[in-house]
Design a protein around this motif. Structure first.
Motif, short mmCIF file in Angstrom:
data_model
loop_
_atom_site.label_atom_id
_atom_site.label_comp_id
_atom_site.label_asym_id
_atom_site.label_seq_id
_atom_site.Cartn_x
_atom_site.Cartn_y
_atom_site.Cartn_z
N UNK A 1 32.94 48.39 38.47
CA UNK A 1 33.63 49.44 38.16
C UNK A 1 35.14 49.68 39.01
N UNK A 2 35.75 51.00 38.38
CA UNK A 2 36.57 51.16 38.71
C UNK A 2 37.03 51.38 40.36
N UNK A 3 36.39 51.30 41.21
CA UNK A 3 35.83 51.97 42.71
C UNK A 3 35.48 50.88 43.15
N UNK A 4 34.90 49.55 42.44
CA UNK A 4 34.39 48.07 43.19
C UNK A 4 34.93 47.31 43.73
N UNK A 5 34.59 46.27 44.02
CA UNK A 5 35.41 45.03 45.05
C UNK A 5 36.63 44.44 43.86
N UNK A 6 36.31 44.19 42.36
CA UNK A 6 37.43 43.48 42.24
C UNK A 6 38.40 44.44 41.98
N UNK A 7 38.18 45.53 41.26
CA UNK A 7 39.29 46.64 41.00
C UNK A 7 40.13 46.57 42.42
N UNK A 8 39.56 47.37 43.10
CA UNK A 8 40.11 47.73 44.19
C UNK A 8 40.31 47.13 45.07
N UNK A 9 39.57 45.94 45.68
CA UNK A 9 40.98 45.38 46.73
C UNK A 9 40.66 43.38 45.85
N UNK A 10 40.35 43.11 45.45
CA UNK A 10 40.90 41.70 44.40
C UNK A 10 42.41 41.46 44.42
N UNK A 11 43.28 42.88 43.38
CA UNK A 11 44.64 43.13 43.68
C UNK A 11 45.25 42.25 44.95
N UNK A 12 44.77 42.48 46.66
CA UNK A 12 45.25 42.37 47.61
C UNK A 12 45.05 41.36 47.95
#
Length: 377
Positions: free
Chosen positions: A197-208
């Motif tokens: 979801x919007x607070x999940x591992x992909x959405x929040x941290x993958x861009x970093x």
């Protein structure tokens, strides 16, 4: 004892926590001869956790494991009296990427599982798994393969490493999955994100970790498929648990496959380092990290140190050192920190702060001694 407890986290990219503590102690000693210092370098489960444990008397165990791209890397964990502290970043951290080239779709957590197996073989009965600073967003799938699980597509072919491939997952062969009977696993993390979801591992941290918008969508699809197949196969439901999204979803695998309990990273590490036992008789505690900012207020190491001090010795003052500080005095005090001392306050040139943080920290420690330690009784 009338001593000063020095309990900083690392200054990321410049000094380890132990180095920060050493420079602060040196500066205090010059400014206030005779002052006794007790160094307790701390960490919150991410980079530097093994180092902090080693400084507190844990034995460092070094070994080769598969890094985030599958190449062998040298990693380590800390061991003492049946407790192993495994830092996920040691095996699959961003600093382990060859040439620093990001690999958001293919990076794997397999090396973390290899560290856990090694710790169990050395008779560890409690595994503290520090989550943070990793290069992968694979939901802990790599960790599961290290434990003997096989991730298969619809044709029965094993999937390649990384979060992107999980979108093709059809089933998990758990026939060879290693059981860890009698092993307590504790996941140390300061984030409460779910897996999806919007607070999940992909959405929040993958861009970093270098993921583009299409990459994030692909990783989210893979993690969703991974969660569905894993939960159906093993009969658990962990995707929405706080911390499941930590470390690229490693939290999910720790919760579901290892039966881990989640605890705040800094709180757990302070317990393991016997921090409260260093406080009686102290006159001051000095904590810190590279940047004191809004994240500090949400469970980062300095706030955790201040909270632990307030619980153990309420009248004991806590001050902080940092490279930069963007918090107001009111914000600092709300976190239990009486005052912050930043390198940027005495050296406005950022390049100089980064190139010579040690001497600047010693100068800052002199300011702290002037403000808090004189006269030495």
């Amino acid at each position: 004892m009338n001593h000063v407890v020095i309990a900083p986290d690392k200054f990321k990219g410049t000094l380890t926590a132990a180095q920060v503590a050493a420079h602060v102690a040196a500066g205090l000693g010059r400014a206030c001869p005779g002052v006794e210092t007790v160094r307790v370098p701390v960490a919150d489960g991410g980079d530097g956790t093994v180092e902090a444990a080693e400084a507190a008397g844990y034995r460092r165990v070094e070994m080769g494991v598969r890094g985030p791209t599958g190449r062998n890397v040298n990693a380590s964990f800390a061991l003492l009296d049946g407790t192993a502290i495994v830092e996920s970043a040691q095996a699959c951290g961003l600093t382990r990427l060859p040439g620093g080239i990001l690999a958001p779709l293919t990076a794997t957590s397999r090396g973390v599982g290899e560290l856990i197996i090694a710790a169990v073989r050395m008779r560890a009965k409690r595994i503290v798994l520090g989550l943070g600073g990793v290069a992968c967003t694979d939901g802990g799938a790599g960790l599961v393969t290290a434990l003997g699980g096989r991730l298969l597509d619809a044709s029965g072919i094993e999937l390649p490493p990384g979060g992107a491939a999980l979108a093709r997952l059809d089933r998990i062969d758990v026939s060879g999955l290693r059981d860890l009977p009698g092993i307590e696993v504790i996941a140390a993390t300061d984030v409460d994100n779910p897996l999806l979801g919007p607070r999940g591992a992909a959405a929040v941290y993958a861009p970093q970790k270098g993921a583009s918008s299409p990459d994030v969508a692909l990783l989210e699809e893979g993690l969703a498929r991974w969660a569905s197949v894993a939960e159906e196969t093993l009969g658990f439901s962990k995707r929405d648990e706080p911390g499941a999204g930590a470390a690229g979803g490693l939290g999910f695998a720790a919760l579901g496959f290892l039966g881990a309990a989640v605890r705040p990273g800094i709180e757990l590490m302070l317990d393991l380092l016997s921090f409260a036992g260093r406080l009686p008789g102290a006159r001051l505690v000095i904590t810190g990290e590279g940047a004191l900012d809004a994240q500090t207020l949400h469970g980062k190491a300095p706030a955790g140190v201040a909270r632990a001090v307030a619980e153990a010795v309420p009248d004991l003052p806590v001050v902080a050192v940092a490279g930069v500080c963007s918090l107001t005095l009111d914000q600092l005090r709300s976190a239990g920190i009486a005052r912050a001392y930043a390198l940027a306050d005495i050296e406005p040139d950022l390049a100089r702060c980064l190139s010579r943080p040690g001497p600047l920290l010693e100068e800052l420690a002199g300011h702290i001694a002037r403000d808090w330690l004189r006269p030495l009784s």
